[in-house]
Write a protein that holds these residues in place. Structure first.
Motif, PDB file in Angstrom:
ATOM      1  N   UNK A   1       7.424   3.234   7.147  1.00 29.81           N
ATOM      2  CA  UNK A   1       6.603   3.892   6.421  1.00 29.81           C
ATOM      3  C   UNK A   1       5.260   2.941   6.268  1.00 29.81           C
ATOM      4  N   UNK A   2       4.357   3.117   5.603  1.00 28.79           N
ATOM      5  CA  UNK A   2       2.846   2.628   5.407  1.00 28.79           C
ATOM      6  C   UNK A   2       2.758   2.460   3.814  1.00 28.79           C
ATOM      7  N   UNK A   3       2.994   1.304   3.280  1.00 29.13           N
ATOM      8  CA  UNK A   3       2.722   1.229   1.971  1.00 29.13           C
ATOM      9  C   UNK A   3       1.415   0.897   1.488  1.00 29.13           C
ATOM     10  N   UNK A   4       0.938   1.063   0.369  1.00 27.91           N
ATOM     11  CA  UNK A   4      -0.337   0.697  -0.231  1.00 27.91           C
ATOM     12  C   UNK A   4      -0.095  -0.693  -0.324  1.00 27.91           C
ATOM     13  N   UNK A   5      -1.419  -1.349  -0.485  1.00 29.91           N
ATOM     14  CA  UNK A   5      -1.649  -2.577  -0.578  1.00 29.91           C
ATOM     15  C   UNK A   5      -2.837  -2.863  -1.657  1.00 29.91           C
ATOM     16  N   UNK A   6      -2.262  -2.363  -2.829  1.00 28.56           N
ATOM     17  CA  UNK A   6      -3.379  -2.263  -3.972  1.00 28.56           C
ATOM     18  C   UNK A   6      -4.075  -3.738  -4.501  1.00 28.56           C
ATOM     19  N   UNK A   7      -3.550  -4.810  -4.174  1.00 26.92           N
ATOM     20  CA  UNK A   7      -4.073  -5.885  -4.673  1.00 26.92           C
ATOM     21  C   UNK A   7      -4.912  -6.540  -3.539  1.00 26.92           C
ATOM     22  N   UNK A   8      -5.301  -5.933  -2.306  1.00 33.69           N
ATOM     23  CA  UNK A   8      -6.185  -6.575  -1.465  1.00 33.69           C
ATOM     24  C   UNK A   8      -7.497  -6.312  -1.751  1.00 33.69           C
ATOM     25  N   UNK A   9      -8.165  -5.500  -2.638  1.00 32.89           N
ATOM     26  CA  UNK A   9      -9.389  -5.402  -3.183  1.00 32.89           C
ATOM     27  C   UNK A   9      -9.840  -6.777  -3.869  1.00 32.89           C
ATOM     28  N   UNK A  10      -8.828  -7.577  -4.352  1.00 28.12           N
ATOM     29  CA  UNK A  10      -9.141  -8.581  -5.060  1.00 28.12           C
ATOM     30  C   UNK A  10      -9.402  -9.803  -3.767  1.00 28.12           C
ATOM     31  N   UNK A  11      -9.015  -9.587  -2.698  1.00 33.47           N
ATOM     32  CA  UNK A  11      -8.990 -10.862  -1.581  1.00 33.47           C
ATOM     33  C   UNK A  11      -9.912 -10.340  -0.307  1.00 33.47           C
ATOM     34  N   UNK A  12     -10.353  -9.164  -0.413  1.00 30.81           N
ATOM     35  CA  UNK A  12     -11.119  -8.667   0.673  1.00 30.81           C
ATOM     36  C   UNK A  12     -12.278  -9.307   1.237  1.00 30.81           C
ATOM     37  N   UNK A  13     -13.074  -9.979   0.194  1.00 28.76           N
ATOM     38  CA  UNK A  13     -14.092 -10.965   0.520  1.00 28.76           C
ATOM     39  C   UNK A  13     -13.588 -12.111   1.195  1.00 28.76           C
ATOM     40  N   UNK A  14     -12.439 -12.418   1.332  1.00 32.05           N
ATOM     41  CA  UNK A  14     -11.983 -13.996   1.946  1.00 32.05           C
ATOM     42  C   UNK A  14     -10.785 -13.732   3.107  1.00 32.05           C
ATOM     43  N   UNK A  15     -10.291 -12.353   3.099  1.00 26.77           N
ATOM     44  CA  UNK A  15      -9.352 -12.107   4.100  1.00 26.77           C
ATOM     45  C   UNK A  15      -9.128 -10.628   4.796  1.00 26.77           C
ATOM     46  N   UNK A  16      -9.025 -10.876   6.144  1.00 29.08           N
ATOM     47  CA  UNK A  16      -8.821  -9.252   6.744  1.00 29.08           C
ATOM     48  C   UNK A  16      -7.422  -8.841   6.021  1.00 29.08           C
ATOM     49  N   UNK A  17      -7.190  -7.506   6.446  1.00 26.50           N
ATOM     50  CA  UNK A  17      -6.103  -6.665   5.695  1.00 26.50           C
ATOM     51  C   UNK A  17      -4.829  -7.438   6.259  1.00 26.50           C
ATOM     52  N   UNK A  18      -4.839  -7.689   7.588  1.00 22.09           N
ATOM     53  CA  UNK A  18      -3.682  -8.567   8.288  1.00 22.09           C
ATOM     54  C   UNK A  18      -3.466  -9.834   7.558  1.00 22.09           C
ATOM     55  N   UNK A  19      -4.407 -10.620   7.307  1.00 22.29           N
ATOM     56  CA  UNK A  19      -4.459 -11.864   6.753  1.00 22.29           C
ATOM     57  C   UNK A  19      -4.110 -11.813   5.336  1.00 22.29           C
ATOM     58  N   UNK A  20      -4.119 -10.776   4.535  1.00 20.81           N
ATOM     59  CA  UNK A  20      -3.790 -10.441   3.236  1.00 20.81           C
ATOM     60  C   UNK A  20      -2.188 -10.398   3.269  1.00 20.81           C
ATOM     61  N   UNK A  21      -1.672  -9.299   4.264  1.00 20.55           N
ATOM     62  CA  UNK A  21      -0.238  -9.069   4.184  1.00 20.55           C
ATOM     63  C   UNK A  21       0.423 -10.338   4.469  1.00 20.55           C
ATOM     64  N   UNK A  22      -0.164 -11.083   5.639  1.00 23.33           N
ATOM     65  CA  UNK A  22       0.481 -12.457   5.854  1.00 23.33           C
ATOM     66  C   UNK A  22       0.588 -13.424   4.828  1.00 23.33           C
ATOM     67  N   UNK A  23      -0.286 -13.475   4.038  1.00 20.74           N
ATOM     68  CA  UNK A  23      -0.349 -14.259   3.039  1.00 20.74           C
ATOM     69  C   UNK A  23       0.838 -13.773   2.048  1.00 20.74           C
ATOM     70  N   UNK A  24       0.812 -12.449   1.716  1.00 20.45           N
ATOM     71  CA  UNK A  24       1.747 -11.886   0.679  1.00 20.45           C
ATOM     72  C   UNK A  24       3.402 -12.181   1.248  1.00 20.45           C
ATOM     73  N   UNK A  25       3.428 -12.083   2.511  1.00 21.33           N
ATOM     74  CA  UNK A  25       4.662 -12.318   3.104  1.00 21.33           C
ATOM     75  C   UNK A  25       4.991 -13.739   2.987  1.00 21.33           C
TER      76      UNK A  25
END
Length: 222
Positions: A145-169
């Motif tokens: 399944x594909x989950x939302x990443x609702x916190x990404x908008x706070x970090x979109x200026x500094x990280x790609x979506x994949x980098x954001x996911x990696x940092x959460x993990x």
């Protein structure tokens, strides 16, 4: 089963939802996904009818005190339906799941929600566990399944979506949805661009799976 809400045991029932539950199913969506979440993505009666007709095993709900407080919906898909990138609209057939493949080896989650007042009771995790049991019972390879990443908008200026996911993990950042899925045993396999009309997630989704360990063991033995 019993869950704990505000340190008090609460009895809940997890079962398949039926046509008699449709009004409450829609109410759950409205309460769980308020604006700016698009209201046209809330379940409609016609979609719910398809769920219980085409794949009732993948239509789950949680009931407390006679009232629906959470739900989870999935369909089976084949590997050919997962080739390349995909959107929620495509994989869920715009919520109608008419593309459900009874012999598909992947159980694909298209929705999971719990009303805010019950989110600290662990009901979402129990719904997920119940869907894992469906995976095992039907001998599917995995749940995806594909989950939302609702916190990404706070970090979109500094990280790609994949980098954001990696940092959460990695535990550097925390995301309310991705972190929840990790706690449920899901593991990330990538991100999906333009997956959903969701400004908070930058329109991305975190593609995460749970592999059926019994199927894996059987194949290793072969």
């Amino acid at each position: 089963m019993y869950v704990f809400l505000e340190q008090k045991p609460l009895q809940i029932v997890i079962r398949n939802y039926t046509e008699q539950d449709f009004e409450q199913m829609i109410a759950i969506q409205q309460e769980s996904f308020p604006p700016p979440y698009p209201s046209d993505l809330w379940w409609k009666h016609e979609q719910l009818k398809q769920h219980v007709s085409l794949f009732p095993q993948g239509a789950l709900c949680a009931v407390a005190d006679g009232k629906l407080v959470g739900s989870m919906t999935a369909l089976r898909v084949g590997s050919d339906q997962l080739q390349g990138s995909h959107t929620w609209e495509a994989i869920a057939d715009q919520g109608y799941i008419r593309n459900h493949d009874p012999s598909g080896d992947t159980l694909y989650v298209v929705d999971l929600c719990v009303v805010p007042a019950f989110r600290k009771a662990g009901i979402g995790k129990w719904l997920m566990q119940s869907m894992y049991e469906v995976v095992v019972h039907l001998q599917c390879d995995r749940l995806l399944g594909c989950g939302r990443m609702p916190g990404y908008h706070r970090h979109a200026h500094e990280a790609s979506a994949q980098e954001y996911l990696d940092n959460v993990v990695s535990g550097i950042w925390e995301d309310p949805v991705v972190s929840f899925l990790l706690r449920c045993g899901r593991t990330p396999v990538g991100v999906a661009e333009n997956y959903l009309d969701d400004e908070e997630s930058g329109h991305y989704g975190a593609l995460m799976q749970w592999v059926n360990p019994f199927i894996t063991i059987d194949r290793e033995e072969e």
